[in-house]
Enzyme design. Structure first.
Site, PDB file in Angstrom:
ATOM      1  CG  ASP A  10      42.922  35.196  39.316  1.00 48.08           C
ATOM      2  OD1 ASP A  10      42.648  36.308  39.794  1.00 48.08           O
ATOM      3  OD2 ASP A  10      43.094  35.018  38.097  1.00 48.08           O
ATOM      4  CB  SER A  11      38.601  36.438  38.772  1.00 51.83           C
ATOM      5  OG  SER A  11      39.640  36.938  37.953  1.00 51.83           O
ATOM      6  CB  CYS A  73      42.732  37.702  42.576  1.00 49.35           C
ATOM      7  SG  CYS A  73      41.525  38.834  41.862  1.00 49.35           S
ATOM      8  CD  GLU A 152      40.023  34.121  32.304  1.00 48.56           C
ATOM      9  OE1 GLU A 152      39.497  33.035  32.005  1.00 48.56           O
ATOM     10  OE2 GLU A 152      40.798  34.251  33.280  1.00 48.56           O
ATOM     11  CB  CYS A 184      45.581  42.567  36.988  1.00 49.94           C
ATOM     12  SG  CYS A 184      44.500  41.242  36.406  1.00 49.94           S
ATOM     13  CG  HIS A 186      43.810  37.600  34.258  1.00 50.57           C
ATOM     14  ND1 HIS A 186      43.307  37.485  35.527  1.00 50.57           N
ATOM     15  CD2 HIS A 186      43.078  36.751  33.482  1.00 50.57           C
ATOM     16  CE1 HIS A 186      42.308  36.617  35.519  1.00 50.57           C
ATOM     17  NE2 HIS A 186      42.146  36.158  34.297  1.00 50.57           N
TER      18      HIS A 186
HETATM   19  N1  DGL Z   1      43.595  38.274  38.082  1.00 48.09           N
HETATM   20  C1  DGL Z   1      42.650  39.234  38.605  1.00 48.09           C
HETATM   21  C2  DGL Z   1      43.405  40.367  39.244  1.00 48.09           C
HETATM   22  O1  DGL Z   1      44.560  40.159  39.566  1.00 48.09           O
HETATM   23  C3  DGL Z   1      41.716  39.499  37.496  1.00 48.09           C
HETATM   24  C4  DGL Z   1      40.745  40.481  37.767  1.00 48.09           C
HETATM   25  C5  DGL Z   1      39.431  40.312  37.119  1.00 48.09           C
HETATM   26  O2  DGL Z   1      38.863  39.237  37.208  1.00 48.09           O
HETATM   27  O3  DGL Z   1      38.979  41.321  36.627  1.00 48.09           O
HETATM   28  O4  DGL Z   1      42.942  41.445  39.479  1.00 48.09           O
END
Ligand code: DGL
Length: 279
Positions: A10-11, A73, A152, A184, A186
């Site tokens: 993931d990011s 992600c 975050e 998302c 997150h």
């Molecule tokens: N968890 C990522 C997603 O599901 C985060 C996206 C991001 O980094 O903007 O889209």
């Protein structure tokens, strides 16, 4: 039987919402997690950049003995995965399909909301998949760019998170949806706030959780599960502050992960483009 690890990326922290469920459902599986914390967020970037980052994340995970990749992600799943799916010689699953199946199954009034990053909402991928599965459904997409930085920075259930969420969710409340895809990975970290605002009549669909259930089914069907009774081993890699990730990650997973988190220079991994990059 296959004792190789499951690679997940993931990011940032968000993919841990899928990891937590994988740990519960498949305790014998090894997991290698990469959170691109140095380059988060992905969801406000261009399609080309998201594809480039995704290729690097995949190439990093492929340096390990892994049997599949979970794209935990929403942004990479909706923007990059359709382009990259056929180019990777490993089973690779994103977070879109299972979440859509679950939402379509659960809605009663056929009004389904999707909250996700700007890139995911712009892609229209969730809406297309919902309409393909349930042509009668009405969809309401809403980009929530501030949700990822809130998470975050550990704002899981704070006044700031509540204020921002109220602003984003108001149109979805007005639309009278009964099912909301947290598109998302997150976002489920904000479940308490979102649940409070939307009310108990709205079912929240956690994309990471739904995908973990699919991974279990897939590995079972393909006879790729790890040895029964084995204890899963976990390692985490990040591209920025190990401390920050360890702290928030341990809080979220409810287990101490500090010693298992390593720093990686993700920029050194190849980012061969699959096609001329679009401008
Ligand atoms: N968890 C990522 C997603 O599901 C985060 C996206 C991001 O980094 O903007 O889209």
């Amino acid at each position: 039987m296959d004792n190789r690890a499951i690679g997940v990326f993931d990011s940032g922290l968000g993919g841990l919402t899928a990891v937590k469920q994988l740990m519960d459902l498949l305790p014998e599986e090894d997991i290698i997690y990469f959170g691109d914390t140095g380059r988060v967020p992905y969801g406000t970037r261009s399609k080309d950049t998201i594809i480039k980052y995704t290729i690097q994340d995949i190439n990093f995970l492929k340096t390990f003995q892994i049997k599949m990749i979970v794209v935990a992600c929403g942004t990479a799943s909706t923007v990059a995965l359709p382009v990259l799916q056929d180019r990777v010689d490993l089973p690779m699953v994103g977070v879109l399909s299972e979440a859509v199946t679950s939402a379509v199954r659960q809605t009663k009034n056929n009004k389904i909301g999707v909250v996700a990053t700007p890139a995911t909402i712009k892609s229209g991928a969730f809406e297309r998949a919902i309409h393909a599965a349930a042509p009668q459904a009405q969809t309401y997409g809403k980009a929530c760019p501030l949700f990822v930085p809130l998470v975050e920075n550990g704002h899981f259930d704070t006044q700031v998170a509540e204020l921002v969420a109220r602003e984003y969710l108001e149109p979805l409340k007005e639309a009278d949806i009964d099912t909301l895809i947290m598109g998302c990975t997150h976002y489920p970290l904000l479940n308490r706030v979102v649940g409070r605002i939307m009310g108990p009549q709205v079912t929240l669909v956690n994309v990471g959780e739904e995908t973990a259930k699919y991974v279990k089914r897939y590995l079972t069907e393909q006879d790729m599960r790890a040895e029964p009774g084995k204890k899963g081993h976990y390692s985490y890699f990040v591209s920025d502050s190990v401390e920050n990730f360890s702290h928030l990650g341990s809080m979220f997973l409810q287990r101490e992960i500090g010693e298992m988190v390593n720093l990686v220079d993700i920029e050194k991994y190849e980012c061969d483009s699959p096609r001329p990059l679009e401008r």
